[in-house]
Design a protein around this motif. Structure first.
Motif, short mmCIF file in Angstrom:
data_model
loop_
_atom_site.label_atom_id
_atom_site.label_comp_id
_atom_site.label_asym_id
_atom_site.label_seq_id
_atom_site.Cartn_x
_atom_site.Cartn_y
_atom_site.Cartn_z
N ALA A 166 -7.37 7.86 2.29
CA ALA A 166 -7.41 7.97 0.84
C ALA A 166 -6.45 7.00 0.17
O ALA A 166 -6.67 6.57 -0.96
CB ALA A 166 -7.08 9.41 0.41
N ASP A 167 -5.36 6.65 0.88
CA ASP A 167 -4.37 5.70 0.37
C ASP A 167 -4.44 4.36 1.08
O ASP A 167 -3.47 3.59 1.07
CB ASP A 167 -2.97 6.30 0.49
N LYS A 170 0.83 -1.21 0.00
CA LYS A 170 0.00 0.00 0.00
C LYS A 170 0.86 1.25 0.00
O LYS A 170 0.57 2.24 -0.69
CB LYS A 170 -0.93 0.00 1.22
N LEU A 171 1.93 1.23 0.78
CA LEU A 171 2.84 2.38 0.85
C LEU A 171 3.51 2.62 -0.50
O LEU A 171 3.57 3.76 -1.00
CB LEU A 171 3.88 2.15 1.94
N ALA A 172 3.99 1.55 -1.12
CA ALA A 172 4.66 1.67 -2.42
C ALA A 172 3.71 2.20 -3.48
O ALA A 172 4.08 3.04 -4.32
CB ALA A 172 5.24 0.33 -2.84
N LYS A 182 13.75 2.18 2.19
CA LYS A 182 14.06 1.38 1.00
C LYS A 182 13.60 2.08 -0.28
O LYS A 182 14.30 2.06 -1.30
CB LYS A 182 13.39 0.01 1.11
N LEU A 183 12.42 2.68 -0.24
CA LEU A 183 11.84 3.27 -1.45
C LEU A 183 12.44 4.62 -1.81
O LEU A 183 12.59 4.95 -2.99
CB LEU A 183 10.33 3.42 -1.27
N LEU A 184 12.80 5.42 -0.79
CA LEU A 184 13.14 6.82 -1.04
C LEU A 184 14.54 7.22 -0.60
O LEU A 184 15.01 8.29 -1.00
CB LEU A 184 12.11 7.73 -0.34
N VAL A 219 7.62 -1.11 10.22
CA VAL A 219 7.56 -1.53 8.81
C VAL A 219 7.49 -0.31 7.90
O VAL A 219 8.16 -0.25 6.86
CB VAL A 219 6.35 -2.46 8.57
N ILE A 220 6.69 0.69 8.28
CA ILE A 220 6.55 1.90 7.46
C ILE A 220 7.89 2.62 7.34
O ILE A 220 8.30 3.01 6.24
CB ILE A 220 5.49 2.84 8.07
N ILE A 221 8.58 2.80 8.44
CA ILE A 221 9.87 3.49 8.42
C ILE A 221 10.88 2.72 7.58
O ILE A 221 11.62 3.30 6.77
CB ILE A 221 10.41 3.70 9.85
#
Length: 421
Positions: free
Chosen positions: A133-134, A107-109, A170-172, A163-165
């Motif tokens: 919304a996301d 969902k975050l990605a 990893k993504l950014l 997990v979010i952190i």
């Protein structure tokens, strides 16, 4: 002054949160009252406490539970919280899909990928995650150049923050991630007050320079909950600036200068900016210098806006374009009547200060007030001011603040561009 932020590095070896990979075998069931299924079937993400008939067990706040209808049929998975009016914040309606750390990573990605094109063409700041919304209820992530600010507003989302952190890293690969949670929202969930702390990386510099529509803003993301910069007005600042060329502009509740800077850059004859915050006014002045704009065309006034508008009226001052972007007057539906009166009086004063055929760009960030109600308030203000008004444009929040079809409550920002005669 708030002291230096605490640095807290989240890693799998140091986190002591409860595990978030929840097996269906131990998941607790929550039963809906009969007749309360409609909103859930329509994919609305909130279930209020009054709609809950029974909880089969004792889930901890923030646990993922199974929501069943009165017959015992599966309906959805969601975060549980017995301290909140919103007892369940629903996550997933497909029973076969497991809610685990990979679910949250996906969902975050998806949310971040959908904003990729926003971060181009002279903009390096936007909202990356917008809560329900996301499909991540209680999580807000804002990007300020190389730095991220997160808000954690629900007990369920607080449980999955490791997990979010980790996934944000990893993504950014950000320079830092800071907690900027709104404590008033956390209080509704029975959560402790958030601290001003760095969750990853080193503390960001005192002033971070961000770029929006090719305008530079120096913002402070280390002090307090607010950054001094609201990216939800990005598109609207650009639109209003298109009408400012050669005009005498008044920017009320200017904060650190979004509408002011855009108007000056687009050739306004003059801009007067009013805000009650001395820090906001000083930051605005610095931003004018930062963008090499003509400071001689700018006047900054530290004052209560309503008081200053009355002074302008008494002095016979007139403007061609007026921006009214007040703080949230109606935090809830119970405050809507009082807020409507405040919006009406504010806009009445604004209309009295416009030259014939002048433009009023007026906004409400109160989610409890919908667009039609806001139009009615402006119509009442025009009647009291003895003016005629044309609505020539409707403002909305930008695409990085999307409104989910099944969750209209996410549409909080609305505005009107009015021609006043």
């Amino acid at each position: 002054m708030i002291g230096s932020p605490t640095i807290i590095h989240y890693s799998p070896l140091t986190i002591h949160y409860l595990p978030i990979c929840i097996t269906f075998a131990v998941m607790i069931d929550v039963l809906l009252n009969k007749g309360k299924e409609k909103a859930v079937l329509q994919k609305h993400p909130w279930v209020f406490s009054g709609a809950v008939e029974k909880v089969k067990g004792k889930p901890a706040n923030g646990d993922v539970v199974r929501l069943l209808n009165a017959k015992g049929d599966f309906m959805a998975y969601g975060f549980y919280n017995d301290q909140s009016r919103v007892a369940l914040r629903l996550l997933e309606w497909e029973e076969a899909i497991e809610i685990n750390d990979e679910w949250f990573r996906r969902k975050l990605a998806t949310a971040i990928k959908s904003r990729t094109h926003v971060l181009a063409n002279g903009t390096n700041t936007c909202r990356l995650v917008f809560s329900e919304a996301d499909y991540l209820p209680g999580l807000i992530v804002d990007k300020y150049a190389g730095h991220l600010a997160v808000q954690v507003l629900t007990s369920g989302m607080e449980r999955v923050m490791p997990v979010i952190i980790d996934e944000l890293q990893k993504l950014l690969n950000p320079e830092s991630i800071s907690d900027k949670s709104d404590n008033s929202s956390r209080a509704h969930e029975g959560l402790a007050e958030a601290e001003n702390k760095v969750l990853f990386g080193n503390p960001p510099p005192e002033i971070v320079e961000v770029l929006e529509n090719n305008i530079v803003y120096g913002i402070n993301i280390t002090e307090g909950q607010k950054s001094g910069f609201y990216c939800d007005q990005r598109d609207n600042r650009h639109i209003v600036a298109n009408y400012a060329k050669g005009k005498k502009v008044l920017d009320c509740f200017c904060y650190t200068g979004g509408f002011t800077l855009n108007s000056l850059k687009n050739g306004a004859a003059s801009v007067t900016s009013v805000d009650s915050s001395a820090l906001a006014i000083e930051t605005l002045k610095e931003n004018i210098l930062l963008n090499k704009l003509d400071a001689d065309k700018h006047t900054a006034i530290k004052s209560d806006v309503n008081v200053q508008l009355r002074k302008f009226r008494d002095d016979g001052e007139k403007f061609d374009v007026i921006v009214l972007d007040p703080p949230k007057y109606a935090p809830s539906r119970s405050a809507l009547t009082r807020a409507s009166r405040a919006y009406k009086d504010l806009n009445r004063l604004g209309m009295l200060l416009l030259n014939e055929g002048g433009l009023l760009a007026t906004y409400s960030c109160s989610g409890a007030m919908d667009m039609e109600s806001f139009k009615q308030v402006i119509a009442w203000a025009a009647l009291d001011a003895g003016k005629q008004v044309q609505f020539i444009y409707q403002f909305h929040q930008p695409e990085d603040h999307p409104v989910r079809a099944s969750f209209p409550e996410g549409e909080y920002l609305k505005g009107l561009l009015c021609r006043v005669f």
